[in-house]
Design a protein around this motif. Structure first.
Motif, PDB file in Angstrom:
ATOM      1  N   GLU A 186      -0.770   3.290  14.651  1.00 65.07           N
ATOM      2  CA  GLU A 186      -0.605   4.648  14.121  1.00 65.07           C
ATOM      3  C   GLU A 186      -0.545   4.661  12.596  1.00 65.07           C
ATOM      4  O   GLU A 186      -0.200   5.657  11.989  1.00 65.07           O
ATOM      5  N   GLU A 187      -0.843   3.531  11.981  1.00 65.11           N
ATOM      6  CA  GLU A 187      -0.665   3.344  10.537  1.00 65.11           C
ATOM      7  C   GLU A 187      -1.317   4.450   9.716  1.00 65.11           C
ATOM      8  O   GLU A 187      -2.462   4.839   9.952  1.00 65.11           O
ATOM      9  N   GLY A 188      -0.543   4.956   8.708  1.00 63.46           N
ATOM     10  CA  GLY A 188      -1.043   6.025   7.864  1.00 63.46           C
ATOM     11  C   GLY A 188      -1.326   5.566   6.452  1.00 63.46           C
ATOM     12  O   GLY A 188      -1.395   4.362   6.167  1.00 63.46           O
ATOM     13  N   GLU A 189      -1.484   6.497   5.530  1.00 64.75           N
ATOM     14  CA  GLU A 189      -1.770   6.177   4.136  1.00 64.75           C
ATOM     15  C   GLU A 189      -0.590   5.429   3.512  1.00 64.75           C
ATOM     16  O   GLU A 189       0.565   5.661   3.880  1.00 64.75           O
ATOM     17  N   PRO A 190      -0.868   4.529   2.556  1.00 62.75           N
ATOM     18  CA  PRO A 190       0.220   3.770   1.925  1.00 62.75           C
ATOM     19  C   PRO A 190       1.118   4.661   1.065  1.00 62.75           C
ATOM     20  O   PRO A 190       0.691   5.698   0.551  1.00 62.75           O
ATOM     21  N   ALA A 191       2.353   4.235   0.952  1.00 63.55           N
ATOM     22  CA  ALA A 191       3.329   4.951   0.126  1.00 63.55           C
ATOM     23  C   ALA A 191       4.126   3.928  -0.681  1.00 63.55           C
ATOM     24  O   ALA A 191       4.336   2.792  -0.234  1.00 63.55           O
ATOM     25  N   ARG A 192       4.566   4.326  -1.842  1.00 65.33           N
ATOM     26  CA  ARG A 192       5.402   3.460  -2.678  1.00 65.33           C
ATOM     27  C   ARG A 192       6.868   3.833  -2.469  1.00 65.33           C
ATOM     28  O   ARG A 192       7.246   4.999  -2.612  1.00 65.33           O
ATOM     29  N   VAL A 193       7.655   2.834  -2.132  1.00 59.09           N
ATOM     30  CA  VAL A 193       9.080   3.061  -1.895  1.00 59.09           C
ATOM     31  C   VAL A 193       9.868   2.082  -2.749  1.00 59.09           C
ATOM     32  O   VAL A 193       9.436   0.949  -2.980  1.00 59.09           O
ATOM     33  N   THR A 194      11.008   2.513  -3.211  1.00 60.44           N
ATOM     34  CA  THR A 194      11.846   1.666  -4.061  1.00 60.44           C
ATOM     35  C   THR A 194      13.147   1.339  -3.343  1.00 60.44           C
ATOM     36  O   THR A 194      13.883   2.235  -2.938  1.00 60.44           O
ATOM     37  N   ILE A 195      13.403   0.046  -3.199  1.00 62.76           N
ATOM     38  CA  ILE A 195      14.652  -0.438  -2.601  1.00 62.76           C
ATOM     39  C   ILE A 195      15.600  -0.749  -3.752  1.00 62.76           C
ATOM     40  O   ILE A 195      15.376  -1.692  -4.505  1.00 62.76           O
ATOM     41  N   PRO A 196      16.656   0.039  -3.939  1.00 62.67           N
ATOM     42  CA  PRO A 196      17.568  -0.185  -5.069  1.00 62.67           C
ATOM     43  C   PRO A 196      18.349  -1.493  -4.918  1.00 62.67           C
ATOM     44  O   PRO A 196      18.507  -2.030  -3.817  1.00 62.67           O
ATOM     45  N   VAL A 197      18.830  -1.986  -6.047  1.00 57.97           N
ATOM     46  CA  VAL A 197      19.673  -3.179  -6.036  1.00 57.97           C
ATOM     47  C   VAL A 197      20.941  -2.904  -5.228  1.00 57.97           C
ATOM     48  O   VAL A 197      21.539  -1.837  -5.346  1.00 57.97           O
ATOM     49  N   GLY A 198      21.329  -3.852  -4.398  1.00 57.30           N
ATOM     50  CA  GLY A 198      22.543  -3.713  -3.609  1.00 57.30           C
ATOM     51  C   GLY A 198      22.385  -2.905  -2.337  1.00 57.30           C
ATOM     52  O   GLY A 198      23.384  -2.563  -1.687  1.00 57.30           O
ATOM     53  N   SER A 199      21.152  -2.607  -1.944  1.00 54.68           N
ATOM     54  CA  SER A 199      20.927  -1.787  -0.747  1.00 54.68           C
ATOM     55  C   SER A 199      21.308  -2.534   0.529  1.00 54.68           C
ATOM     56  O   SER A 199      21.024  -3.719   0.682  1.00 54.68           O
ATOM     57  N   THR A 200      21.932  -1.823   1.462  1.00 51.02           N
ATOM     58  CA  THR A 200      22.203  -2.345   2.795  1.00 51.02           C
ATOM     59  C   THR A 200      21.012  -2.035   3.685  1.00 51.02           C
ATOM     60  O   THR A 200      20.088  -1.300   3.290  1.00 51.02           O
ATOM     61  N   GLY A 201      21.029  -2.569   4.904  1.00 51.01           N
ATOM     62  CA  GLY A 201      19.969  -2.249   5.843  1.00 51.01           C
ATOM     63  C   GLY A 201      19.888  -0.764   6.116  1.00 51.01           C
ATOM     64  O   GLY A 201      18.799  -0.189   6.250  1.00 51.01           O
ATOM     65  N   SER A 202      21.051  -0.116   6.177  1.00 51.52           N
ATOM     66  CA  SER A 202      21.087   1.330   6.406  1.00 51.52           C
ATOM     67  C   SER A 202      20.480   2.086   5.226  1.00 51.52           C
ATOM     68  O   SER A 202      19.758   3.073   5.419  1.00 51.52           O
ATOM     69  N   ASP A 203      20.764   1.614   4.002  1.00 47.32           N
ATOM     70  CA  ASP A 203      20.186   2.255   2.811  1.00 47.32           C
ATOM     71  C   ASP A 203      18.658   2.151   2.831  1.00 47.32           C
ATOM     72  O   ASP A 203      17.948   3.116   2.524  1.00 47.32           O
ATOM     73  N   MET A 204      18.170   0.957   3.173  1.00 44.56           N
ATOM     74  CA  MET A 204      16.717   0.758   3.245  1.00 44.56           C
ATOM     75  C   MET A 204      16.107   1.673   4.295  1.00 44.56           C
ATOM     76  O   MET A 204      15.043   2.272   4.073  1.00 44.56           O
ATOM     77  N   ALA A 205      16.784   1.775   5.423  1.00 44.64           N
ATOM     78  CA  ALA A 205      16.276   2.619   6.501  1.00 44.64           C
ATOM     79  C   ALA A 205      16.102   4.062   6.047  1.00 44.64           C
ATOM     80  O   ALA A 205      15.104   4.713   6.359  1.00 44.64           O
ATOM     81  N   THR A 206      17.069   4.550   5.278  1.00 42.54           N
ATOM     82  CA  THR A 206      16.995   5.929   4.786  1.00 42.54           C
ATOM     83  C   THR A 206      15.810   6.121   3.852  1.00 42.54           C
ATOM     84  O   THR A 206      15.075   7.108   3.941  1.00 42.54           O
ATOM     85  N   VAL A 207      15.605   5.152   2.946  1.00 47.12           N
ATOM     86  CA  VAL A 207      14.479   5.226   2.010  1.00 47.12           C
ATOM     87  C   VAL A 207      13.155   5.239   2.772  1.00 47.12           C
ATOM     88  O   VAL A 207      12.262   6.053   2.483  1.00 47.12           O
ATOM     89  N   LEU A 208      13.024   4.355   3.734  1.00 45.21           N
ATOM     90  CA  LEU A 208      11.772   4.259   4.492  1.00 45.21           C
ATOM     91  C   LEU A 208      11.539   5.506   5.349  1.00 45.21           C
ATOM     92  O   LEU A 208      10.405   5.986   5.460  1.00 45.21           O
ATOM     93  N   TYR A 209      12.597   6.020   5.931  1.00 41.97           N
ATOM     94  CA  TYR A 209      12.464   7.238   6.749  1.00 41.97           C
ATOM     95  C   TYR A 209      12.066   8.435   5.886  1.00 41.97           C
ATOM     96  O   TYR A 209      11.194   9.222   6.276  1.00 41.97           O
ATOM     97  N   ASP A 210      12.679   8.547   4.711  1.00 41.35           N
ATOM     98  CA  ASP A 210      12.366   9.673   3.823  1.00 41.35           C
ATOM     99  C   ASP A 210      10.911   9.650   3.369  1.00 41.35           C
ATOM    100  O   ASP A 210      10.347  10.687   3.013  1.00 41.35           O
ATOM    101  N   ASN A 211      10.287   8.447   3.369  1.00 41.63           N
ATOM    102  CA  ASN A 211       8.887   8.320   2.944  1.00 41.63           C
ATOM    103  C   ASN A 211       7.931   8.167   4.128  1.00 41.63           C
ATOM    104  O   ASN A 211       6.766   7.812   3.937  1.00 41.63           O
ATOM    105  N   ASP A 212       8.446   8.440   5.343  1.00 44.82           N
ATOM    106  CA  ASP A 212       7.644   8.399   6.573  1.00 44.82           C
ATOM    107  C   ASP A 212       7.030   7.028   6.838  1.00 44.82           C
ATOM    108  O   ASP A 212       5.990   6.914   7.487  1.00 44.82           O
TER     109      ASP A 212
END
Length: 413
Positions: free
Chosen positions: A78-104
Protein backbone atom coordinates in the motif's frame (compact mmCIF):
# COMPACT_ATOMS: atom_id res chain seq x y z
CA UNK A 1 -19.63 -12.22 105.10
CA UNK A 2 -21.33 -15.09 103.33
CA UNK A 3 -22.03 -12.90 100.30
CA UNK A 4 -18.42 -11.82 100.13
CA UNK A 5 -17.13 -15.39 100.19
CA UNK A 6 -19.74 -16.45 97.66
CA UNK A 7 -18.60 -13.64 95.28
CA UNK A 8 -14.97 -14.58 95.76
CA UNK A 9 -15.84 -18.22 95.09
CA UNK A 10 -17.61 -17.32 91.84
CA UNK A 11 -14.67 -15.17 90.62
CA UNK A 12 -12.28 -18.00 91.42
CA UNK A 13 -14.39 -20.51 89.54
CA UNK A 14 -14.51 -18.22 86.47
CA UNK A 15 -10.75 -17.69 86.59
CA UNK A 16 -10.20 -21.42 86.74
CA UNK A 17 -12.54 -22.03 83.83
CA UNK A 18 -10.74 -19.27 81.87
CA UNK A 19 -7.40 -20.81 82.72
CA UNK A 20 -8.60 -24.18 81.47
CA UNK A 21 -9.91 -22.68 78.24
CA UNK A 22 -6.70 -20.71 77.39
CA UNK A 23 -4.60 -23.58 76.09
CA UNK A 24 -7.38 -24.52 73.71
CA UNK A 25 -7.35 -21.01 72.17
CA UNK A 26 -3.58 -21.14 71.81
CA UNK A 27 -3.92 -24.43 70.00
CA UNK A 28 -6.50 -22.95 67.64
CA UNK A 29 -4.26 -19.93 66.96
CA UNK A 30 -1.29 -22.21 66.28
CA UNK A 31 -3.29 -24.25 63.80
CA UNK A 32 -4.45 -21.03 62.04
CA UNK A 33 -0.88 -19.78 61.72
CA UNK A 34 0.22 -23.09 60.26
CA UNK A 35 -2.58 -22.93 57.70
CA UNK A 36 -1.56 -19.37 56.69
CA UNK A 37 2.08 -20.40 56.25
CA UNK A 38 1.01 -23.37 54.15
CA UNK A 39 -1.21 -21.19 51.93
CA UNK A 40 1.58 -18.67 51.41
CA UNK A 41 3.99 -21.43 50.49
CA UNK A 42 1.54 -22.81 47.94
CA UNK A 43 0.99 -19.33 46.45
CA UNK A 44 4.74 -18.74 46.25
CA UNK A 45 5.16 -22.02 44.41
CA UNK A 46 2.40 -21.18 41.98
CA UNK A 47 3.87 -17.71 41.37
CA UNK A 48 7.36 -19.14 40.80
CA UNK A 49 6.05 -21.72 38.36
CA UNK A 50 3.33 -19.86 36.53
CA UNK A 51 4.43 -16.20 36.41
CA UNK A 52 7.31 -16.65 33.89
CA UNK A 53 4.97 -18.50 31.58
CA UNK A 54 2.35 -15.78 31.92
CA UNK A 55 4.95 -13.13 31.22
CA UNK A 56 6.16 -14.97 28.11
CA UNK A 57 2.60 -15.43 26.92
CA UNK A 58 1.85 -11.72 27.33
CA UNK A 59 5.01 -10.73 25.48
CA UNK A 60 4.09 -13.00 22.58
CA UNK A 61 0.48 -11.89 22.54
CA UNK A 62 0.01 -8.10 22.20
CA UNK A 63 -2.53 -6.54 24.50
CA UNK A 64 -4.67 -5.65 21.55
CA UNK A 65 -5.03 -9.32 20.63
CA UNK A 66 -5.61 -10.38 24.22
CA UNK A 67 -8.45 -7.90 24.51
CA UNK A 68 -9.76 -8.76 21.11
CA UNK A 69 -9.06 -5.30 19.57
CA UNK A 70 -7.35 -5.46 16.18
CA UNK A 71 -4.54 -2.94 15.63
CA UNK A 72 -4.95 -0.83 12.52
CA UNK A 73 -1.93 -1.34 10.29
CA UNK A 74 -1.15 -0.84 6.61
CA UNK A 75 -0.63 -3.92 4.48
CA UNK A 76 2.48 -4.49 2.40
CA UNK A 77 2.01 -3.06 -1.08
CA UNK A 78 0.00 0.00 0.00
CA UNK A 79 3.12 2.20 -0.06
CA UNK A 80 2.47 5.87 -0.82
CA UNK A 81 4.51 8.95 -1.70
CA UNK A 82 7.62 9.59 0.45
CA UNK A 83 7.47 12.02 3.34
CA UNK A 84 10.15 13.67 5.45
CA UNK A 85 9.79 13.14 9.18
CA UNK A 86 11.99 14.38 11.99
CA UNK A 87 12.70 12.26 15.06
CA UNK A 88 13.71 14.69 17.84
CA UNK A 89 16.57 13.99 20.21
CA UNK A 90 15.44 11.96 23.21
CA UNK A 91 12.34 10.55 21.51
CA UNK A 92 10.69 7.44 22.97
CA UNK A 93 9.02 4.79 20.86
CA UNK A 94 5.70 6.45 21.61
CA UNK A 95 7.05 9.84 20.48
CA UNK A 96 8.25 8.32 17.21
CA UNK A 97 4.90 6.66 16.70
CA UNK A 98 3.12 10.00 17.00
CA UNK A 99 5.44 11.65 14.47
CA UNK A 100 5.00 8.82 11.97
CA UNK A 101 1.23 8.71 12.43
CA UNK A 102 0.90 12.47 11.96
CA UNK A 103 2.74 12.11 8.62
CA UNK A 104 0.69 9.07 7.51
CA UNK A 105 3.75 6.83 7.48
CA UNK A 106 1.91 4.34 9.73
CA UNK A 107 -1.82 3.77 10.05
CA UNK A 108 -1.88 3.92 13.86
CA UNK A 109 0.49 4.65 16.70
CA UNK A 110 -0.26 1.18 18.12
CA UNK A 111 1.02 -0.49 14.96
CA UNK A 112 4.42 1.16 15.33
CA UNK A 113 4.64 0.75 19.12
CA UNK A 114 3.98 -2.99 18.91
CA UNK A 115 6.61 -3.40 16.20
CA UNK A 116 9.05 -1.21 18.11
CA UNK A 117 8.67 -3.23 21.31
CA UNK A 118 9.06 -6.52 19.45
CA UNK A 119 12.23 -5.45 17.58
CA UNK A 120 15.40 -5.83 19.67
CA UNK A 121 17.26 -3.40 17.41
CA UNK A 122 14.76 -0.57 17.74
CA UNK A 123 16.83 1.03 20.48
CA UNK A 124 19.48 1.90 17.89
CA UNK A 125 17.20 4.35 16.06
CA UNK A 126 18.88 7.75 15.92
CA UNK A 127 17.34 11.21 15.98
CA UNK A 128 17.28 13.11 12.72
CA UNK A 129 15.28 13.74 9.57
CA UNK A 130 14.27 10.71 7.52
CA UNK A 131 12.66 10.27 4.15
CA UNK A 132 10.20 7.37 4.42
CA UNK A 133 7.37 6.01 2.25
CA UNK A 134 3.90 6.73 3.54
CA UNK A 135 1.29 4.04 4.22
CA UNK A 136 3.69 1.30 5.34
CA UNK A 137 3.31 -1.37 8.06
CA UNK A 138 4.61 -0.49 11.50
CA UNK A 139 7.31 -3.17 11.33
CA UNK A 140 8.64 -1.79 8.05
CA UNK A 141 8.78 1.70 9.56
CA UNK A 142 10.91 0.36 12.43
CA UNK A 143 13.26 -1.34 9.96
CA UNK A 144 13.68 1.75 7.76
CA UNK A 145 14.45 4.00 10.74
CA UNK A 146 17.28 1.64 11.70
CA UNK A 147 18.71 1.94 8.17
CA UNK A 148 19.73 5.54 8.81
CA UNK A 149 22.55 5.52 6.25
CA UNK A 150 20.06 5.15 3.41
CA UNK A 151 17.04 6.94 4.82
CA UNK A 152 18.29 9.77 7.03
CA UNK A 153 18.57 12.90 4.91
CA UNK A 154 19.68 15.52 7.40
CA UNK A 155 23.21 16.88 7.66
CA UNK A 156 25.45 16.53 10.70
CA UNK A 157 27.51 19.68 11.21
CA UNK A 158 30.40 19.20 13.62
CA UNK A 159 32.01 22.30 15.12
CA UNK A 160 35.36 21.46 16.76
CA UNK A 161 36.49 23.32 19.85
CA UNK A 162 38.59 26.33 18.88
CA UNK A 163 37.11 26.81 15.40
CA UNK A 164 36.90 30.46 14.41
CA UNK A 165 33.61 31.97 13.25
CA UNK A 166 35.01 32.06 9.72
CA UNK A 167 35.71 28.33 9.85
CA UNK A 168 32.21 27.71 11.19
CA UNK A 169 30.66 29.75 8.38
CA UNK A 170 32.69 27.96 5.73
CA UNK A 171 31.73 24.54 7.09
CA UNK A 172 28.03 25.42 7.15
CA UNK A 173 28.19 26.72 3.57
CA UNK A 174 29.94 23.55 2.43
CA UNK A 175 27.72 21.01 4.20
CA UNK A 176 24.44 22.79 3.54
CA UNK A 177 25.48 23.56 -0.04
CA UNK A 178 24.68 27.26 0.19
CA UNK A 179 26.78 30.26 -0.86
CA UNK A 180 29.20 31.50 1.81
CA UNK A 181 27.86 35.02 1.26
CA UNK A 182 24.42 33.80 2.41
CA UNK A 183 25.92 32.44 5.61
CA UNK A 184 27.85 35.65 6.25
CA UNK A 185 24.70 37.70 5.65
CA UNK A 186 22.80 35.60 8.16
CA UNK A 187 25.60 35.97 10.72
CA UNK A 188 25.38 39.74 10.38
CA UNK A 189 21.71 39.74 11.39
CA UNK A 190 22.20 39.68 15.17
CA UNK A 191 18.50 39.81 15.94
CA UNK A 192 17.58 36.95 13.60
CA UNK A 193 20.19 34.59 15.05
CA UNK A 194 19.60 35.64 18.66
CA UNK A 195 23.07 37.05 19.31
CA UNK A 196 23.21 38.60 22.82
CA UNK A 197 23.85 42.33 23.12
CA UNK A 198 27.15 41.82 24.94
CA UNK A 199 28.59 40.27 21.76
CA UNK A 200 28.24 43.70 20.11
CA UNK A 201 27.25 42.26 16.76
CA UNK A 202 30.17 39.82 16.41
CA UNK A 203 29.29 36.12 16.79
CA UNK A 204 32.91 35.06 17.32
CA UNK A 205 33.06 32.86 20.40
CA UNK A 206 29.27 32.52 20.60
CA UNK A 207 28.94 29.36 18.50
CA UNK A 208 29.00 26.44 20.91
CA UNK A 209 31.20 23.60 19.61
CA UNK A 210 29.45 20.28 19.12
CA UNK A 211 27.36 18.27 16.66
CA UNK A 212 24.20 19.66 15.12
CA UNK A 213 21.61 17.76 13.08
CA UNK A 214 20.37 20.01 10.31
CA UNK A 215 17.36 19.31 8.15
CA UNK A 216 17.93 19.76 4.38
CA UNK A 217 15.14 22.33 4.46
CA UNK A 218 16.62 24.32 7.35
CA UNK A 219 17.37 28.01 7.01
CA UNK A 220 20.93 29.15 7.70
CA UNK A 221 19.63 31.60 10.30
CA UNK A 222 18.06 28.75 12.27
CA UNK A 223 21.34 26.79 12.27
CA UNK A 224 23.36 29.74 13.58
CA UNK A 225 20.61 30.52 16.06
CA UNK A 226 20.72 26.95 17.41
CA UNK A 227 24.49 27.18 17.96
CA UNK A 228 24.19 30.51 19.75
CA UNK A 229 21.24 29.33 21.82
CA UNK A 230 23.30 26.32 22.90
CA UNK A 231 26.09 28.65 24.02
CA UNK A 232 23.72 30.86 25.97
CA UNK A 233 22.23 27.82 27.69
CA UNK A 234 25.74 26.63 28.56
CA UNK A 235 26.63 29.97 30.14
CA UNK A 236 23.32 30.05 31.98
CA UNK A 237 24.06 26.62 33.45
CA UNK A 238 27.34 28.02 34.78
CA UNK A 239 25.58 31.06 36.31
CA UNK A 240 27.72 33.51 34.34
CA UNK A 241 26.38 37.07 34.57
CA UNK A 242 25.56 38.72 31.24
CA UNK A 243 28.18 41.44 31.73
CA UNK A 244 30.92 38.83 32.30
CA UNK A 245 30.23 36.55 29.37
CA UNK A 246 32.16 38.29 26.61
CA UNK A 247 35.32 38.57 28.71
CA UNK A 248 35.02 34.93 29.73
CA UNK A 249 34.76 33.81 26.11
CA UNK A 250 37.72 36.00 25.08
CA UNK A 251 39.96 34.44 27.71
CA UNK A 252 38.73 30.91 27.06
CA UNK A 253 39.29 31.27 23.32
CA UNK A 254 42.92 32.24 23.97
CA UNK A 255 43.44 29.16 26.16
CA UNK A 256 41.94 26.99 23.44
CA UNK A 257 44.43 28.20 20.85
CA UNK A 258 47.52 28.64 23.00
CA UNK A 259 48.01 25.08 24.28
CA UNK A 260 46.97 21.73 22.89
CA UNK A 261 46.20 19.85 26.09
CA UNK A 262 43.59 20.62 28.71
CA UNK A 263 46.04 20.00 31.56
CA UNK A 264 47.56 23.44 30.96
CA UNK A 265 44.36 25.46 30.66
CA UNK A 266 44.21 26.58 34.29
CA UNK A 267 47.90 27.56 34.27
CA UNK A 268 47.58 29.63 31.10
CA UNK A 269 44.48 31.20 32.63
CA UNK A 270 46.65 32.29 35.57
CA UNK A 271 49.29 33.71 33.20
CA UNK A 272 46.59 35.82 31.53
CA UNK A 273 45.33 37.14 34.86
CA UNK A 274 48.88 37.90 36.05
CA UNK A 275 49.80 39.73 32.85
CA UNK A 276 46.69 41.86 32.77
CA UNK A 277 47.54 43.37 36.17
CA UNK A 278 51.34 43.44 35.82
CA UNK A 279 52.94 46.88 35.51
CA UNK A 280 56.60 46.00 36.12
CA UNK A 281 57.55 43.40 33.53
CA UNK A 282 54.96 43.22 30.75
CA UNK A 283 52.84 46.30 31.37
CA UNK A 284 49.53 44.54 30.87
CA UNK A 285 50.45 43.05 27.49
CA UNK A 286 49.52 39.42 26.83
CA UNK A 287 52.10 38.98 24.05
CA UNK A 288 50.47 35.79 22.83
CA UNK A 289 50.99 34.44 19.33
CA UNK A 290 47.41 33.22 19.00
CA UNK A 291 45.95 36.73 19.13
CA UNK A 292 48.55 38.02 16.67
CA UNK A 293 47.74 35.25 14.20
CA UNK A 294 44.01 35.86 14.52
CA UNK A 295 44.57 39.54 13.78
CA UNK A 296 46.21 38.72 10.43
CA UNK A 297 43.65 36.09 9.46
CA UNK A 298 45.60 32.95 10.36
CA UNK A 299 44.25 30.07 12.42
CA UNK A 300 47.54 28.45 13.43
CA UNK A 301 51.29 28.38 13.03
CA UNK A 302 54.01 30.70 14.31
CA UNK A 303 53.85 34.45 13.66
CA UNK A 304 56.35 35.89 11.20
CA UNK A 305 58.14 39.19 11.76
CA UNK A 306 55.61 40.74 9.42
CA UNK A 307 52.73 39.35 11.49
CA UNK A 308 54.23 40.77 14.67
CA UNK A 309 54.63 44.19 13.06
CA UNK A 310 51.03 44.28 11.82
CA UNK A 311 49.20 47.05 13.66
CA UNK A 312 45.76 45.74 14.59
CA UNK A 313 43.80 45.55 17.87
CA UNK A 314 44.54 41.82 18.19
CA UNK A 315 48.30 42.35 18.27
CA UNK A 316 48.88 41.69 21.96
CA UNK A 317 52.57 42.52 21.59
CA UNK A 318 51.60 46.08 20.73
CA UNK A 319 48.50 46.63 22.83
CA UNK A 320 47.83 45.93 26.49
CA UNK A 321 44.72 44.18 27.74
CA UNK A 322 42.44 41.66 26.11
CA UNK A 323 41.68 41.65 22.38
CA UNK A 324 38.31 43.19 21.44
CA UNK A 325 36.57 39.84 20.76
CA UNK A 326 37.15 36.13 21.25
CA UNK A 327 39.58 34.60 18.74
CA UNK A 328 37.65 31.34 18.36
CA UNK A 329 34.83 29.30 19.80
CA UNK A 330 36.04 27.67 23.02
CA UNK A 331 34.87 24.42 24.52
CA UNK A 332 33.72 23.79 28.08
CA UNK A 333 37.18 22.73 29.33
CA UNK A 334 38.71 26.06 28.35
CA UNK A 335 35.81 27.91 29.93
CA UNK A 336 36.25 25.99 33.17
CA UNK A 337 39.98 26.74 33.03
CA UNK A 338 39.21 30.47 33.05
CA UNK A 339 36.74 30.05 35.90
CA UNK A 340 39.29 28.09 37.95
CA UNK A 341 42.78 29.50 37.28
CA UNK A 342 45.68 27.71 38.96
CA UNK A 343 47.69 29.34 41.73
CA UNK A 344 51.05 30.67 40.54
CA UNK A 345 53.15 33.74 39.79
CA UNK A 346 53.90 32.81 36.17
CA UNK A 347 54.18 35.47 33.49
CA UNK A 348 55.61 33.28 30.74
CA UNK A 349 55.07 29.90 29.14
CA UNK A 350 56.43 28.09 26.11
CA UNK A 351 55.59 24.78 24.45
CA UNK A 352 58.89 22.91 24.23
CA UNK A 353 57.72 19.82 22.34
CA UNK A 354 55.41 20.48 19.43
CA UNK A 355 54.48 16.81 19.12
CA UNK A 356 53.44 16.15 22.72
CA UNK A 357 52.47 19.71 23.61
CA UNK A 358 54.68 19.73 26.72
CA UNK A 359 54.59 23.28 28.08
CA UNK A 360 56.79 24.95 30.69
CA UNK A 361 55.89 27.98 32.83
CA UNK A 362 58.13 30.63 34.33
CA UNK A 363 57.85 33.65 36.62
CA UNK A 364 60.88 35.51 35.25
CA UNK A 365 62.23 36.26 31.80
CA UNK A 366 65.49 34.49 32.68
CA UNK A 367 63.62 31.27 33.47
CA UNK A 368 61.52 31.69 30.34
CA UNK A 369 64.57 32.06 28.09
CA UNK A 370 66.01 28.88 29.56
CA UNK A 371 62.76 27.11 28.74
CA UNK A 372 62.78 28.58 25.27
CA UNK A 373 66.24 27.08 24.72
CA UNK A 374 64.59 23.66 25.07
CA UNK A 375 62.22 24.54 22.25
CA UNK A 376 65.13 25.71 20.09
CA UNK A 377 66.86 22.40 20.71
CA UNK A 378 63.68 20.51 19.83
CA UNK A 379 63.39 22.42 16.55
CA UNK A 380 66.97 21.54 15.70
CA UNK A 381 66.20 17.86 16.30
CA UNK A 382 63.07 18.13 14.17
CA UNK A 383 64.19 20.24 11.19
CA UNK A 384 61.28 19.07 9.02
CA UNK A 385 58.76 20.43 11.49
CA UNK A 386 58.35 23.70 9.65
CA UNK A 387 56.30 26.79 10.17
CA UNK A 388 53.37 25.34 8.22
CA UNK A 389 53.21 22.28 10.48
CA UNK A 390 52.81 24.04 13.81
CA UNK A 391 49.07 24.29 13.25
CA UNK A 392 48.93 20.55 13.90
CA UNK A 393 49.59 21.13 17.58
CA UNK A 394 46.26 20.66 19.29
CA UNK A 395 44.37 20.73 16.02
CA UNK A 396 44.88 24.12 14.41
CA UNK A 397 46.10 25.77 17.58
CA UNK A 398 49.26 27.64 18.27
CA UNK A 399 51.06 25.96 21.11
CA UNK A 400 54.53 27.21 20.24
CA UNK A 401 54.96 30.55 21.95
CA UNK A 402 58.55 31.66 21.68
CA UNK A 403 59.48 29.79 18.50
CA UNK A 404 61.46 31.20 15.58
CA UNK A 405 62.27 34.71 16.60
CA UNK A 406 59.46 35.42 19.05
CA UNK A 407 59.70 35.23 22.78
CA UNK A 408 56.10 34.13 23.14
CA UNK A 409 54.43 35.29 26.30
CA UNK A 410 56.78 37.83 27.69
CA UNK A 411 59.46 38.36 25.12
CA UNK A 412 62.43 40.61 25.56
CA UNK A 413 61.43 43.73 27.40
Amino acid sequence: MGDIFDAFSEDTDEAQESSKAQPKRRKKRGRAAAVIVLVLAVLAGITYTVLPNVRDWISNNPVSEVLGDEVEDYEEGEEGEPARVTIPVGSTGSDMATVLYDNDVVKSTEAFIEAFNADTGAGSIRPGTYELPTKIPGQRAVELLQDYENHRVDVTITIPEGFTAQQVHERIANLMDVPLDDVLAAADDSEAIGLPEEAEGNPEGWYKPGQYLVSPDAEVESVLSEMISARVSQLNSLDIADEDRQELLIKASILEREVNTEQYYSQVARVIENRLVDSASVNGRLQMDSTVLYGVGKSGGIPTGEDLANDNPYNSYMYAGLPPTPIGNPGISAIEGVLNPADGDWLYFVTVDLHTGETLFAATLEEHNANKAQLDAWLEENPNYGREDVSEVGGETDGADGAEGTEGTGGEE
